[in-house]
Design a protein around this motif. Structure first.
Motif: not given
Length: 281
Positions: A256-281
């Motif tokens: 039950l938890a694995i999909p949410t954990i993987r989704l959290t990791d994916w979203y966090t990495a995507r958010l970090r990548e967008r911040e580092q490239t200077g994109s608007l959040l």
């Protein structure tokens, strides 16, 4: 028409990256094999491993326990589904109360802060005992374990989630509020149209982590007498004198938890990548 040919320097760079990629794969394989060998030598290749395997990893007992544990797991899912709604509503209300400005709202801010302090400090199991057994005694009637479990989860996790939402709201720059008010938006409209959409992007990863924690803690409602996955596993364990049903229940919660954990990791990495490239959040 001539085709573009990479320069010698670019070819060298590609070859270097290819070699590094191959080396990384080889190192990963070697470390995996070494780790497997260590596990085999320390855990599996021991005289007591056969006893552990019979007591915790018996396939026959697992198949016997799965239907009853699954039926109990569905009750956990009911409590989780109800709690997601109630926690979301209550935590948003608490966060808004804590961010109200002006001296007239001081009592509300104090009450909201006291609530979050108390229920973030109380262990969840104590909340289950206090409200799960105290509330039916107070009203003098039996309350369904699903209702009691949802209430206890809501009381506890509303305090955690409210602080996450409050932090997200306060992370939005004050100029956003001022600009919205300058356009004629009221407090509620500013919060709904300007502040919360920006805060949601910042607070989504910690909210997902709280959701994963809530998925695990709904397994404690067995204390209230509910025949959930954990209580069903306990019943089968008492009948078979084997702990494998607990492993079955644990695997269901992990799945039950694995999909949410993987989704959290994916979203966090995507958010970090967008911040580092200077994109608007």
């Amino acid at each position: 028409m001539t085709t573009h040919q990479p320069s010698a320097l670019e070819l060298d760079r590609r070859a270097y990256r290819r070699r590094r990629s191959q080396q990384s794969v080889l190192v990963a394989i070697a470390s995996t094999v070494a780790f497997a060998a260590i596990v085999w030598a320390i855990v599996i290749n021991t005289p007591a491993w056969s006893d552990v395997q019979r007591a915790f990893f018996d396939p026959a007992v697992a198949l016997q326990a799965l239907p009853r544990v699954w039926d109990g797991f569905l009750l956990n899912l009911q409590v989780l589904g109800l709690s997601v709604v109630t926690v979301g509503v209550c935590s948003l209300l608490l966060a808004v109360l804590r961010t109200l400005r002006g001296p007239v709202f001081f009592p509300l801010r104090v009450l909201a802060a006291a609530y979050t302090d108390i229920f973030r400090g109380l262990p969840f199991i104590i909340v289950l005992f206090l409200f799960g057994f105290g509330l039916p005694t107070l009203v003098g009637t039996r309350i369904h374990p699903i209702v009691l479990g949802t209430l206890c989860v809501t009381l506890t996790y509303s305090a955690y989630v409210a602080e996450v939402i409050r932090a997200g709201i306060e992370a939005v720059h004050p100029s956003q509020r001022l600009a919205a008010r300058a356009l004629g938006l009221g407090y509620v409209a500013t919060l709904r149209r300007v502040v919360l959409p920006q805060a949601l992007r910042k607070m989504t990863p910690p909210l997902m982590n709280d959701f994963v924690a809530m998925q695990k803690d709904v397994g404690l409602i067995s204390i209230l007498g509910a025949v959930d996955a954990v209580r069903a596993a306990q019943i089968v364990t008492a009948q078979t004198y084997n702990f494998t049903p607990y492993v079955v229940a644990g695997i269901l919660f992990i799945l039950l938890a694995i999909p949410t954990i993987r989704l959290t990791d994916w979203y966090t990495a995507r958010l970090r990548e967008r911040e580092q490239t200077g994109s608007l959040l």
